[in-house]
Design an enzyme around this catalytic site. Structure first.
Site, PDB file in Angstrom:
ATOM      1  CB  CYS A 151     -34.568  52.339  48.505  1.00  0.00           C
ATOM      2  SG  CYS A 151     -35.288  51.862  46.951  1.00  0.00           S
TER       3      CYS A 151
HETATM    4  N1  CO8 Z   1     -33.865  46.122  27.127  1.00  0.00           N
HETATM    5  C1  CO8 Z   1     -32.887  46.346  26.229  1.00  0.00           C
HETATM    6  N2  CO8 Z   1     -32.107  47.442  26.243  1.00  0.00           N
HETATM    7  C2  CO8 Z   1     -32.333  48.356  27.191  1.00  0.00           C
HETATM    8  C3  CO8 Z   1     -33.346  48.207  28.156  1.00  0.00           C
HETATM    9  C4  CO8 Z   1     -34.129  47.033  28.097  1.00  0.00           C
HETATM   10  N3  CO8 Z   1     -35.118  46.795  28.984  1.00  0.00           N
HETATM   11  N4  CO8 Z   1     -33.336  49.260  28.987  1.00  0.00           N
HETATM   12  C5  CO8 Z   1     -32.366  50.067  28.572  1.00  0.00           C
HETATM   13  N5  CO8 Z   1     -31.748  49.537  27.463  1.00  0.00           N
HETATM   14  C6  CO8 Z   1     -30.649  50.116  26.678  1.00  0.00           C
HETATM   15  C7  CO8 Z   1     -30.526  51.616  26.899  1.00  0.00           C
HETATM   16  O1  CO8 Z   1     -31.430  52.313  26.079  1.00  0.00           O
HETATM   17  C8  CO8 Z   1     -29.091  51.857  26.547  1.00  0.00           C
HETATM   18  O2  CO8 Z   1     -28.952  51.898  25.146  1.00  0.00           O
HETATM   19  P1  CO8 Z   1     -27.888  52.905  24.473  1.00  0.00           P
HETATM   20  O3  CO8 Z   1     -26.568  52.476  24.984  1.00  0.00           O
HETATM   21  O4  CO8 Z   1     -28.105  52.648  23.032  1.00  0.00           O
HETATM   22  O5  CO8 Z   1     -28.282  54.266  24.937  1.00  0.00           O
HETATM   23  C9  CO8 Z   1     -28.383  50.599  27.038  1.00  0.00           C
HETATM   24  O6  CO8 Z   1     -29.400  49.595  27.143  1.00  0.00           O
HETATM   25  C10 CO8 Z   1     -27.727  50.794  28.381  1.00  0.00           C
HETATM   26  O7  CO8 Z   1     -28.682  51.424  29.278  1.00  0.00           O
HETATM   27  P2  CO8 Z   1     -28.283  51.933  30.726  1.00  0.00           P
HETATM   28  O8  CO8 Z   1     -27.039  52.752  30.658  1.00  0.00           O
HETATM   29  O9  CO8 Z   1     -29.502  52.546  31.357  1.00  0.00           O
HETATM   30  O10 CO8 Z   1     -27.988  50.522  31.417  1.00  0.00           O
HETATM   31  P3  CO8 Z   1     -27.239  50.221  32.749  1.00  0.00           P
HETATM   32  O11 CO8 Z   1     -26.159  49.280  32.474  1.00  0.00           O
HETATM   33  O12 CO8 Z   1     -26.918  51.452  33.531  1.00  0.00           O
HETATM   34  O13 CO8 Z   1     -28.362  49.408  33.577  1.00  0.00           O
HETATM   35  C11 CO8 Z   1     -29.872  49.783  35.432  1.00  0.00           C
HETATM   36  C12 CO8 Z   1     -29.589  50.028  33.941  1.00  0.00           C
HETATM   37  C13 CO8 Z   1     -30.082  48.300  35.638  1.00  0.00           C
HETATM   38  C14 CO8 Z   1     -31.129  50.546  35.818  1.00  0.00           C
HETATM   39  C15 CO8 Z   1     -28.663  50.238  36.278  1.00  0.00           C
HETATM   40  O14 CO8 Z   1     -28.250  51.524  35.874  1.00  0.00           O
HETATM   41  C16 CO8 Z   1     -28.954  50.271  37.760  1.00  0.00           C
HETATM   42  O15 CO8 Z   1     -29.338  49.298  38.367  1.00  0.00           O
HETATM   43  N6  CO8 Z   1     -28.685  51.408  38.393  1.00  0.00           N
HETATM   44  C17 CO8 Z   1     -28.924  51.581  39.819  1.00  0.00           C
HETATM   45  C18 CO8 Z   1     -30.313  52.036  39.976  1.00  0.00           C
HETATM   46  C19 CO8 Z   1     -30.752  52.014  41.399  1.00  0.00           C
HETATM   47  O16 CO8 Z   1     -30.210  51.442  42.294  1.00  0.00           O
HETATM   48  N7  CO8 Z   1     -31.830  52.719  41.588  1.00  0.00           N
HETATM   49  C20 CO8 Z   1     -32.455  52.715  42.841  1.00  0.00           C
HETATM   50  C21 CO8 Z   1     -33.870  52.681  42.572  1.00  0.00           C
HETATM   51  S1  CO8 Z   1     -34.739  52.065  43.914  1.00  0.00           S
HETATM   52  C22 CO8 Z   1     -35.100  53.291  44.999  1.00  0.00           C
HETATM   53  O17 CO8 Z   1     -34.362  54.153  45.290  1.00  0.00           O
HETATM   54  C23 CO8 Z   1     -36.475  53.275  45.571  1.00  0.00           C
HETATM   55  C24 CO8 Z   1     -37.342  54.171  44.796  1.00  0.00           C
HETATM   56  C25 CO8 Z   1     -38.743  54.028  45.243  1.00  0.00           C
HETATM   57  C26 CO8 Z   1     -39.416  52.767  44.763  1.00  0.00           C
HETATM   58  C27 CO8 Z   1     -40.102  52.916  43.450  1.00  0.00           C
HETATM   59  C28 CO8 Z   1     -41.028  51.784  43.149  1.00  0.00           C
HETATM   60  C29 CO8 Z   1     -41.683  51.862  41.785  1.00  0.00           C
END
Ligand code: CO8
Length: 377
Positions: free
Chosen positions: A160
Site C-alpha cells: 500500500c
Molecule cells: N459481513 C458480515 N459480517 C462480517 C463480514 C461481512 N462481510 N466480515 C466479517 N464479519 C464478521 C466477523 O466474522 C466478525 O464476527 P464475530 O464477531 O462473530 O467473530 C465480525 O463481523 C467483526 O469482524 P472484524 O473484527 O474482522 O471486523 P472489523 O470491525 O475489524 O472490520 C475491517 C474489518 C474492515 C477489515 C477492519 O478491521 C479494517 O479495515 N482494518 C484495517 C485493515 C487495513 O487497513 N488493511 C490494510 C490492507 S491494504 C494493504 O496493506 C495493501 C495490501 C496489498 C493490496 C492487496 C490487494 C488485493
C-alpha cells in the site's frame, strides 16, 4: 559545506478509473449465492462437522466497518459469477501492450497533459504497485516504450505504500540531478489478487491506476505545481497483511487455489497497530521540517478504512476528520492499495491556495508508512 538542493515539484497527476462499478448490494448478493452453492455442495461434510458452513456477508456490516460503498473493477462478470469469483482477463500476446501497462499509459498521459509535457520529456519511469502482472521484463520498461520516454524504468513494490515510496525515489533522483522528469505510475489491479470468496475481505479492494509527474520547479510549466518539502519512509515487519503467491509456489507443489496465495489479513490487529504508527510518523516528519500538524491545510491519507483515518486525524489535530481536512475517496473507490492517497490528492487539491501545505500519507502491508509533505506554489 551545506549543499542546497533545487526545488522539486509534482506538476501533474492522472487517474485511470475502470469502466465497471460493483455496489455493495451486488457484491453481497454474489457472495451469498456463492456461499449457498458451496454449502449445498458440501452439505454432508458440514452435517458431519468436517467442514464449516459459509456465513452470509452483509451490506450493513461492510458500510459500518469500513465506509466503503462501491468499487471500480476492470472485469465485473467474472467477479460476480458465483461459480468463479475472480475477474476474467483475456491473455495478450507478447507483441501486445499488457493490461497493466495499458492502464498505466492511460493515467500517465493524463498526468503528462496536466504537466504540459510529452512522453519524450520523461527520463525515468517508476512503476510502483502492490503486485505486478509478471516477473519480467519490468512493467516500467514497457510503459517507457509505449510513452516514447527515454532514460530508464524499473518496478517496485511496497504494497500500500508503493506510491509514496516511489515519490521519494523520484524526488531524490530529480533533486540530485540524476533525472530531469520522472513518471511515477501505480497500476493497482487488486481484483486479481483479492480473495472474493472470503467474506472477511471480499469488500475491501478496487482497481485503479494513478500517475504523477515529478520534475524540477525551474523546468515545470504546468498551471498546478506542488513543491515537495520532504518525504519520509518507514517499515516494520508484520505478517498481519500477507500474500504468499510467488515464483516458488510451483516448486513447493502448492495448489494455486490455496487460501494464502491471495490477500489475507488480521484486519483488527492492523487497525490497532497501524493507526498510532501512522499518526506518530506524520508528526515526526512534520517536526523534522519545523512544521506542526495544525499548520497543514489538508491530509490526503491512505484509503483503507474511514474509522482509521478519523483516528489518525484525531491524534494529529485533535478534531474531527471532516472532508475538508481529510477527504475520503474510499466510499467510491474502496481501498485501491497504493493509489488511494494519490486519488485523494488528485481529486481534492484544487481549492488550496498558494503557500498552503498538506501531507500525502500511505500506510499498509509491510508494515510500511510513507509521507510526502507538499506546498502549493
Ligand atoms: N459481513 C458480515 N459480517 C462480517 C463480514 C461481512 N462481510 N466480515 C466479517 N464479519 C464478521 C466477523 O466474522 C466478525 O464476527 P464475530 O464477531 O462473530 O467473530 C465480525 O463481523 C467483526 O469482524 P472484524 O473484527 O474482522 O471486523 P472489523 O470491525 O475489524 O472490520 C475491517 C474489518 C474492515 C477489515 C477492519 O478491521 C479494517 O479495515 N482494518 C484495517 C485493515 C487495513 O487497513 N488493511 C490494510 C490492507 S491494504 C494493504 O496493506 C495493501 C495490501 C496489498 C493490496 C492487496 C490487494 C488485493
Amino acid at each position: 559545506m551545506q549543499t542546497s538542493f533545487p526545488a522539486v515539484v509534482i506538476s501533474g497527476t492522472g487517474l485511470y478509473r475502470p469502466p465497471h462499478v460493483i455496489t455493495n448490494a451486488e457484491l453481497v448478493e454474489a457472495f451469498n449465492r456463492y456461499a449457498d452453492l458451496q454449502n449445498a455442495e458440501h452439505a454432508q461434510a458440514i452435517a458431519a462437522g468436517e467442514r464449516t458452513a459459509l456465513t452470509h456477508s452483509s451490506v450493513e456490516f461492510i458500510e459500518k466497518a469500513s465506509g466503503i460503498k462501491q468499487r471500480y473493477v476492470i472485469d465485473k462478470d467474472g467477479v460476480l459469477d458465483p461459480a468463479r469469483m475472480y475477474p476474467r482477463f483475456t491473455p495478450r500476446g507478447d507483441d501486445e501492450l499488457s493490461l497493466m501497462a495499458e492502464i498505466a499509459v492511460d493515467a500517465a498521459k493524463q498526468a503528462l497533459s496536466a504537466a504540459g509535457k510529452t512522453g519524450a520529456d520523461i527520463d525515468a519511469v517508476l512503476c510502483s504497485s502492490a503486485n505486478m502482472q509478471r516477473a519480467y521484463p519490468a512493467m516500467a520498461v514497457e510503459i517507457q516504450q509505449a510513452l516514447g520516454a527515454g532514460g530508464y524504468g524499473f518496478d517496485m513494490n511496497v504494497a500500500c505504500s508503493s506510491a509514496t515510496f516511489a515519490v521519494e525515489q523520484a524526488f531524490n533522483a530529480v533533486r540530485s540531478g540524476a533525472s530531469k522528469c520522472v513518471l511515477v505510475v501505480n497500476p493497482e489491479i487488486t481484483s486479481a489478487h483479492l480473495e472474493w470468496r472470503d467474506r472477511d475481505c471480499h469488500f475491501i479492494f478496487g482497481d485503479v491506476c494513478t500517475a504523477l509527474i515529478i520534475e524540477r520547479a525551474e523546468d515545470a510549466t504546468g498551471a498546478d505545481q506542488w513543491e515537495i518539502l520532504g518525504t519520509q519512509l518507514a517499515t516494520q515487519f508484520s505478517s498481519n497483511i500477507r500474500n504468499n503467491f510467488g515464483f516458488m509456489n510451483r516448486a513447493e507443489d502448492r495448489d494455486p487455489s490455496d487460501r494464502d496465495l491471495t490477500f489475507y489479513q488480521e484486519g483488527r490487529k492492523v487497525f490497532k497497530e497501524v493507526v498510532p504508527m501512522a499518526a506518530a510518523h506524520i508528526e515526526a516528519h512534520l517536526a523534522k521540517l519545523g512544521l506542526e500538524p495544525t499548520q497543514m491545510r489538508r491530509f490526503w491519507l491512505h484509503q483503507a478504512n474511514l474509522g482509521m483515518n478519523q483516528l489518525v486525524i484525531k491524534k494529529l489535530v485533535g478534531g474531527e476528520a471532516g472532508s475538508d481536512i481529510a477527504p475520503l475517496i474510499l466510499n467510491e473507490y474502496a481501498n485501491t492499495a497504493s493509489a488511494g492517497s494519490i486519488i485523494a490528492f488528485h481529486h481534492h487539491r484544487a481549492d488550496l491556495n498558494p503557500g498552503e501545505a498538506g501531507v500525502i500519507c500511505s500506510f499498509g502491508a509491510g508494515y510500511s508508512i510513507g509521507s510526502v509533505v507538499v506546498k502549493k506554489r
